[in-house]
Write a protein that holds these residues in place. Structure first.
Motif, mmCIF file in Angstrom:
data_model
loop_
_atom_site.group_PDB
_atom_site.id
_atom_site.type_symbol
_atom_site.label_atom_id
_atom_site.label_comp_id
_atom_site.label_asym_id
_atom_site.label_seq_id
_atom_site.Cartn_x
_atom_site.Cartn_y
_atom_site.Cartn_z
ATOM 1 N N MET A 136 7.482 -11.591 1.231
ATOM 2 C CA MET A 136 6.467 -10.643 0.818
ATOM 3 C C MET A 136 6.527 -9.442 1.743
ATOM 4 N N GLN A 137 6.456 -8.292 1.148
ATOM 5 C CA GLN A 137 6.497 -7.075 1.942
ATOM 6 C C GLN A 137 5.148 -6.366 1.859
ATOM 7 N N PHE A 138 4.797 -5.723 2.967
ATOM 8 C CA PHE A 138 3.508 -5.071 3.094
ATOM 9 C C PHE A 138 3.695 -3.683 3.692
ATOM 10 N N CYS A 139 2.931 -2.722 3.181
ATOM 11 C CA CYS A 139 2.820 -1.397 3.783
ATOM 12 C C CYS A 139 1.471 -1.366 4.484
ATOM 13 N N VAL A 140 1.487 -1.157 5.790
ATOM 14 C CA VAL A 140 0.266 -1.151 6.587
ATOM 15 C C VAL A 140 0.034 0.284 7.057
ATOM 16 N N ILE A 141 -1.094 0.859 6.646
ATOM 17 C CA ILE A 141 -1.457 2.228 7.021
ATOM 18 C C ILE A 141 -2.744 2.135 7.829
ATOM 19 N N THR A 142 -2.712 2.657 9.045
ATOM 20 C CA THR A 142 -3.866 2.523 9.930
ATOM 21 C C THR A 142 -4.243 3.874 10.530
ATOM 22 N N TYR A 143 -5.512 3.967 10.911
ATOM 23 C CA TYR A 143 -6.001 5.158 11.601
ATOM 24 C C TYR A 143 -6.806 4.750 12.823
ATOM 25 N N ASP A 144 -6.554 5.444 13.924
ATOM 26 C CA ASP A 144 -7.275 5.193 15.161
ATOM 27 C C ASP A 144 -8.722 5.673 15.048
ATOM 28 N N GLY A 145 -9.534 5.209 15.982
ATOM 29 C CA GLY A 145 -10.874 5.751 16.107
ATOM 30 C C GLY A 145 -10.800 7.229 16.459
ATOM 31 N N THR A 146 -11.890 7.925 16.260
ATOM 32 C CA THR A 146 -11.920 9.367 16.535
ATOM 33 C C THR A 146 -12.834 9.715 17.707
ATOM 34 N N ASP A 147 -13.349 8.689 18.388
ATOM 35 C CA ASP A 147 -14.231 8.918 19.531
ATOM 36 C C ASP A 147 -13.417 9.405 20.730
ATOM 37 N N ALA A 148 -14.104 9.869 21.751
ATOM 38 C CA ALA A 148 -13.445 10.439 22.929
ATOM 39 C C ALA A 148 -12.558 9.436 23.661
ATOM 40 N N GLU A 149 -12.856 8.143 23.560
ATOM 41 C CA GLU A 149 -12.081 7.116 24.264
ATOM 42 C C GLU A 149 -10.876 6.620 23.466
ATOM 43 N N ALA A 150 -10.713 7.074 22.223
ATOM 44 C CA ALA A 150 -9.639 6.580 21.357
ATOM 45 C C ALA A 150 -8.247 6.744 21.971
ATOM 46 N N PRO A 151 -7.897 7.916 22.513
ATOM 47 C CA PRO A 151 -6.551 8.044 23.108
ATOM 48 C C PRO A 151 -6.333 7.087 24.282
ATOM 49 N N ALA A 152 -7.346 6.866 25.080
ATOM 50 C CA ALA A 152 -7.209 5.946 26.219
ATOM 51 C C ALA A 152 -7.001 4.510 25.734
ATOM 52 N N ARG A 153 -7.696 4.117 24.671
ATOM 53 C CA ARG A 153 -7.496 2.771 24.109
ATOM 54 C C ARG A 153 -6.070 2.614 23.607
ATOM 55 N N ARG A 154 -5.557 3.623 22.908
ATOM 56 C CA ARG A 154 -4.184 3.571 22.397
ATOM 57 C C ARG A 154 -3.204 3.449 23.555
ATOM 58 N N ASN A 155 -3.376 4.254 24.585
ATOM 59 C CA ASN A 155 -2.457 4.203 25.735
ATOM 60 C C ASN A 155 -2.513 2.855 26.438
ATOM 61 N N ALA A 156 -3.705 2.274 26.540
ATOM 62 C CA ALA A 156 -3.841 0.975 27.202
ATOM 63 C C ALA A 156 -3.188 -0.141 26.389
ATOM 64 N N ALA A 157 -3.276 -0.065 25.075
ATOM 65 C CA ALA A 157 -2.735 -1.120 24.207
ATOM 66 C C ALA A 157 -1.261 -0.922 23.877
ATOM 67 N N ARG A 158 -0.743 0.256 24.104
ATOM 68 C CA ARG A 158 0.628 0.586 23.688
ATOM 69 C C ARG A 158 1.694 -0.359 24.232
ATOM 70 N N PRO A 159 1.707 -0.725 25.515
ATOM 71 C CA PRO A 159 2.772 -1.627 25.986
ATOM 72 C C PRO A 159 2.797 -2.965 25.237
ATOM 73 N N ALA A 160 1.642 -3.557 24.998
ATOM 74 C CA ALA A 160 1.589 -4.831 24.275
ATOM 75 C C ALA A 160 1.994 -4.634 22.815
ATOM 76 N N HIS A 161 1.563 -3.533 22.225
ATOM 77 C CA HIS A 161 1.930 -3.245 20.832
ATOM 78 C C HIS A 161 3.439 -3.062 20.711
ATOM 79 N N ARG A 162 4.035 -2.301 21.617
ATOM 80 C CA ARG A 162 5.485 -2.038 21.570
ATOM 81 C C ARG A 162 6.289 -3.305 21.802
ATOM 82 N N ALA A 163 5.846 -4.152 22.729
ATOM 83 C CA ALA A 163 6.539 -5.422 22.977
ATOM 84 C C ALA A 163 6.469 -6.301 21.729
ATOM 85 N N GLY A 164 5.301 -6.357 21.111
ATOM 86 C CA GLY A 164 5.157 -7.133 19.886
ATOM 87 C C GLY A 164 6.010 -6.587 18.756
ATOM 88 N N ALA A 165 6.080 -5.269 18.642
ATOM 89 C CA ALA A 165 6.886 -4.645 17.597
ATOM 90 C C ALA A 165 8.370 -4.963 17.791
#
Length: 101
Positions: A1-30
């Protein structure tokens, strides 16, 4: 089964910091998902300034349950980066390898 996953980050002031903090784990998982044949392709959705504001991924899993298990452990979800997620059934009909850089 194939899936197209489209996501959007939060738009609050802390959103970029959350993305940067989670990026290493996300990239390793990817990377692991790619090696296992689950990640067909993926990348960031960019705003006008070239900053990541979301992601698009084409995924392949044998079952819906396997896909759901992946989503439950995805760092960008568990760490609060993605605030809007759309999952669409998908079927690849044409695919080309990316050019070597």
């Amino acid at each position: 089964m194939q899936f197209c996953v489209i996501t959007y980050d939060g738009t609050d002031a802390e959103a970029p910091a959350r993305r940067n903090a989670a990026r290493p784990a996300h990239r390793a998982g990817a990377a692991a998902l790619e090696q296992e044949g689950h990640l067909i392709c993926g990348g960031g959705i960019l705003n006008e300034e070239g900053e990541s504001i979301g992601s698009i991924m084409m995924m392949n899993f044998d079952t819906q349950e396997e896909f759901d298990a992946y989503m439950e452990s995805e760092p960008f979800l568990t760490m609060g980066v993605w605030k809007k997620v759309q999952v669409l059934p998908f079927r690849i009909t044409v695919a080309q390898p990316l050019p070597k850089k």
